[in-house]
Design a protein around this motif. Structure first.
Motif, PDB file in Angstrom:
ATOM      1  N   TYR A   1      -4.711 -13.262  10.344  1.00  0.00           N
ATOM      2  CA  TYR A   1      -3.738 -12.173  10.239  1.00  0.00           C
ATOM      3  C   TYR A   1      -4.369 -10.804  10.484  1.00  0.00           C
ATOM      4  O   TYR A   1      -3.690  -9.868  10.900  1.00  0.00           O
ATOM      5  CB  TYR A   1      -2.967 -12.235   8.916  1.00  0.00           C
TER       6      TYR A   1
ATOM      7  N   ALA B   1      -2.694  -8.350  13.061  1.00  0.00           N
ATOM      8  CA  ALA B   1      -2.341  -6.980  12.676  1.00  0.00           C
ATOM      9  C   ALA B   1      -2.608  -6.014  13.826  1.00  0.00           C
ATOM     10  O   ALA B   1      -1.925  -4.994  13.958  1.00  0.00           O
ATOM     11  CB  ALA B   1      -3.128  -6.557  11.442  1.00  0.00           C
TER      12      ALA B   1
ATOM     13  N   LEU C   1       0.436  -5.287  16.053  1.00  0.00           N
ATOM     14  CA  LEU C   1       1.620  -4.604  15.523  1.00  0.00           C
ATOM     15  C   LEU C   1       2.020  -3.480  16.471  1.00  0.00           C
ATOM     16  O   LEU C   1       1.168  -2.861  17.108  1.00  0.00           O
ATOM     17  CB  LEU C   1       1.343  -4.039  14.129  1.00  0.00           C
TER      18      LEU C   1
ATOM     19  N   THR D   1       4.582   1.341  14.149  1.00  0.00           N
ATOM     20  CA  THR D   1       4.361   0.976  12.748  1.00  0.00           C
ATOM     21  C   THR D   1       4.055   2.261  11.981  1.00  0.00           C
ATOM     22  O   THR D   1       3.245   3.073  12.428  1.00  0.00           O
ATOM     23  CB  THR D   1       3.184  -0.020  12.629  1.00  0.00           C
TER      24      THR D   1
ATOM     25  N   LEU E   1      -1.955  -1.588   4.699  1.00  0.00           N
ATOM     26  CA  LEU E   1      -2.811  -2.629   5.276  1.00  0.00           C
ATOM     27  C   LEU E   1      -4.282  -2.248   5.162  1.00  0.00           C
ATOM     28  O   LEU E   1      -5.123  -3.088   4.833  1.00  0.00           O
ATOM     29  CB  LEU E   1      -2.441  -2.872   6.744  1.00  0.00           C
TER      30      LEU E   1
ATOM     31  N   TYR F   1      -2.276  -8.862   1.881  1.00  0.00           N
ATOM     32  CA  TYR F   1      -2.454  -8.406   3.265  1.00  0.00           C
ATOM     33  C   TYR F   1      -1.708  -9.333   4.220  1.00  0.00           C
ATOM     34  O   TYR F   1      -0.961  -8.881   5.088  1.00  0.00           O
ATOM     35  CB  TYR F   1      -3.950  -8.373   3.598  1.00  0.00           C
TER      36      TYR F   1
ATOM     37  N   VAL G   1       1.414  -8.256   6.674  1.00  0.00           N
ATOM     38  CA  VAL G   1       1.367  -8.406   8.135  1.00  0.00           C
ATOM     39  C   VAL G   1       2.526  -9.281   8.597  1.00  0.00           C
ATOM     40  O   VAL G   1       3.204  -8.948   9.583  1.00  0.00           O
ATOM     41  CB  VAL G   1       0.010  -8.974   8.607  1.00  0.00           C
TER      42      VAL G   1
END
Length: 90
Positions: free
Chosen positions: A10, A14, A17, A21, A29, A75, A79
């Motif tokens: 993840y 991330a 993203l 965001t 995060l 976390y 995500v």
């Protein structure tokens, strides 16, 4: 798959993203990532003219006290949530 492996997966996701965001979500995060990988805050708070670094430090300090496993789990959850939101708005 173990928690550490899922966390690593993840952490890579991330990076995919969307650019829109929010900074608030990015800071969440960041704080969780630092808590999961480093542990407790181990530096002094940056000065008021280093606004970005100060915000990052504050985000990390905000999750102080979470265990590494708890931070990894939070976390991963965050995500997943952000990726789902991005997919829904695409």
């Amino acid at each position: 798959m173990g928690l550490k492996e899922e966390f690593d997966e993840y952490a890579v996701k991330a990076k995919t993203l969307p650019e829109n965001t929010t900074n608030e979500n990015k800071l969440i995060l960041y704080g969780l990532f630092k808590q999961a990988t480093v542990g407790q805050v181990n530096t002094s708070r940056p000065g008021m003219f280093s606004m970005t670094e100060r915000a990052k430090w504050d985000a990390w300090k905000g999750v102080e006290g979470k265990s590494k496993d708890e931070a990894m789990s939070d976390y991963i959850t965050k995500v997943k949530q952000l990726l789902e939101e991005a997919a829904a708005s695409a």
